[in-house]
Scaffold this motif. Structure first.
Motif, PDB file in Angstrom:
ATOM      1  N   ASN A  43      44.931  46.386  36.895  1.00  0.00           N
ATOM      2  CA  ASN A  43      44.404  45.828  35.760  1.00  0.00           C
ATOM      3  C   ASN A  43      43.004  46.085  35.530  1.00  0.00           C
ATOM      4  O   ASN A  43      42.395  46.652  34.551  1.00  0.00           O
ATOM      5  CB  ASN A  43      44.613  44.310  35.725  1.00  0.00           C
ATOM      6  N   LEU A  44      42.235  45.675  36.573  1.00  0.00           N
ATOM      7  CA  LEU A  44      40.776  45.905  36.508  1.00  0.00           C
ATOM      8  C   LEU A  44      40.458  47.359  36.546  1.00  0.00           C
ATOM      9  O   LEU A  44      39.276  47.949  36.112  1.00  0.00           O
ATOM     10  CB  LEU A  44      40.096  45.354  37.892  1.00  0.00           C
ATOM     11  N   GLY A  45      41.243  48.266  37.011  1.00  0.00           N
ATOM     12  CA  GLY A  45      41.084  49.788  37.009  1.00  0.00           C
ATOM     13  C   GLY A  45      40.765  50.091  35.523  1.00  0.00           C
ATOM     14  O   GLY A  45      40.079  51.042  34.959  1.00  0.00           O
ATOM     15  N   LEU A  46      41.647  49.840  34.470  1.00  0.00           N
ATOM     16  CA  LEU A  46      41.675  49.889  33.276  1.00  0.00           C
ATOM     17  C   LEU A  46      40.339  49.557  32.538  1.00  0.00           C
ATOM     18  O   LEU A  46      39.809  50.190  31.913  1.00  0.00           O
ATOM     19  CB  LEU A  46      42.947  49.326  32.600  1.00  0.00           C
ATOM     20  N   LEU A  47      39.813  48.276  32.864  1.00  0.00           N
ATOM     21  CA  LEU A  47      38.760  47.900  32.534  1.00  0.00           C
ATOM     22  C   LEU A  47      37.400  48.594  32.815  1.00  0.00           C
ATOM     23  O   LEU A  47      36.432  48.815  32.076  1.00  0.00           O
ATOM     24  CB  LEU A  47      38.418  46.274  32.886  1.00  0.00           C
ATOM     25  N   PHE A  66      32.607  46.055  40.006  1.00  0.00           N
ATOM     26  CA  PHE A  66      34.185  46.153  40.411  1.00  0.00           C
ATOM     27  C   PHE A  66      34.544  46.255  41.650  1.00  0.00           C
ATOM     28  O   PHE A  66      35.643  45.822  42.073  1.00  0.00           O
ATOM     29  CB  PHE A  66      34.868  47.394  39.468  1.00  0.00           C
ATOM     30  N   SER A  67      33.680  46.779  42.539  1.00  0.00           N
ATOM     31  CA  SER A  67      34.115  46.934  44.061  1.00  0.00           C
ATOM     32  C   SER A  67      34.129  45.736  44.647  1.00  0.00           C
ATOM     33  O   SER A  67      34.560  45.555  45.522  1.00  0.00           O
ATOM     34  CB  SER A  67      32.901  47.942  44.739  1.00  0.00           C
ATOM     35  N   ALA A  68      33.441  44.686  44.086  1.00  0.00           N
ATOM     36  CA  ALA A  68      33.340  43.186  44.628  1.00  0.00           C
ATOM     37  C   ALA A  68      34.664  42.604  44.560  1.00  0.00           C
ATOM     38  O   ALA A  68      34.840  41.629  45.117  1.00  0.00           O
ATOM     39  CB  ALA A  68      32.324  42.514  43.881  1.00  0.00           C
ATOM     40  N   VAL A  69      35.669  43.108  43.582  1.00  0.00           N
ATOM     41  CA  VAL A  69      36.697  42.497  43.583  1.00  0.00           C
ATOM     42  C   VAL A  69      37.959  43.238  43.600  1.00  0.00           C
ATOM     43  O   VAL A  69      39.110  43.211  43.178  1.00  0.00           O
ATOM     44  CB  VAL A  69      36.864  41.939  41.908  1.00  0.00           C
TER      45      VAL A  69
END
Length: 282
Positions: A43-47, A66-69
């Motif tokens: 999901n976050l990869g899409l964002l 993004f690396s933090a999550v």
């Protein structure tokens, strides 16, 4: 693909208002929804991809961390189903889904690719299905073999409809989960915090349709299909990804040990025969 979850959580937010704390909030929300870490990563990869595309037009756009999550995932593929258990699962599924699931299990085709197959692409004479490059994930046309059982199912279904999509259904999710639970391949928790998940359906854990793809790869390799041919059927583009699907089990290792033992035995017999022949010649 997860876009609906991103839309639901980040709706009405400006891009520059989405910060690392926002991503952390999304993670917690998805966890409460029952999503696993791999799904949240996707999901976050899409964002993240959206941000990197947008920054080309707006260099002042701030990209959150993004690396933090990002969660570490176990990349060893473990899920698969043997032939006997698959037969039980197939019988437990509604009849309308059996040909679709059998195609996944015998060819390793992706579910999204299978959903796009048209009747015009099914060649019963040669026993194959032709996928066009527009239908596949990596844009390469492929040919899928049709085994005898699948051919029988598809012929029966073709009598009802000869044009359009071969597989016409909205989703297999609940039918799949119910069938897996019935044959002991999954569980559904509907109590406590799980009661309201997935539209009050509960939280399912167990075999997923993608594991039919892993099983297909295993079976092709065990049956002696060359890796290059198996990769062309399943649509794997790289050896590294393909090997993640070709899982090695203890019984594979035992079989290898027995093969080596047999090979050494034959080598020993040949050596003895050569020694005898040399002795006779002398």
């Amino acid at each position: 693909c997860g876009l609906q979850h991103l839309d639901a959580f980040f709706q009405d937010k400006l891009a520059n208002d989405i910060i690392t704390r926002s991503l952390q909030g999304f993670v917690e929300w998805r966890k409460r929804e029952g999503a696993n870490v791999a799904t949240i990563n996707r999901n976050l990869g899409l964002l993240r991809r959206m941000f990197h595309l947008a920054v080309h037009d707006n260099p002042l756009l701030k990209i959150p961390n993004f690396s933090a999550v990002h969660f570490k995932e176990d990349h060893v593929r473990q899920g698969f189903i043997d032939a006997a258990k698959f037969d039980e699962l197939l019988a437990a599924l509604p009849a309308r889904l059996r040909s679709f699931v059998l195609l996944l299990y015998t060819t390793g085709v992706r579910t999204g690719e299978a959903r796009k197959i048209q009747w015009s692409q099914v060649d019963f004479t040669d026993g194959v299905i032709h996928l066009s490059g527009k239908q596949t994930k990596n844009a390469n046309a492929r040919t899928l073999p049709i085994d005898d059982d699948l051919a029988t199912m598809l012929r029966a279904e073709r009598d009802k409809a000869t044009t359009g999509n071969v597989f016409n259904f909205v989703t297999i999710r609940k039918a799949w989960c119910n069938a897996c639970v019935k044959v002991g391949l999954g569980t559904i928790a509907r109590t406590g915090e799980h009661k309201t998940l997935n539209g009050n359906y509960g939280k399912y854990e167990g075999l997923i349709p993608h594991e039919l793809r892993r099983s297909a790869v295993r079976h092709m390799i065990r049956a002696g299909v060359p890796q290059t041919v198996a990769m062309r059927i399943s649509g794997h583009k790289t050896d590294a990804i393909f090997r993640r699907y070709d899982i090695t089990e203890d019984r594979d290792l035992i079989a290898a040990k027995n093969s080596l033992r047999s090979y050494r035995s034959r080598i020993g017999q040949v050596a003895n025969i050569v020694s005898i022949e040399i002795g006779k010649a002398s």
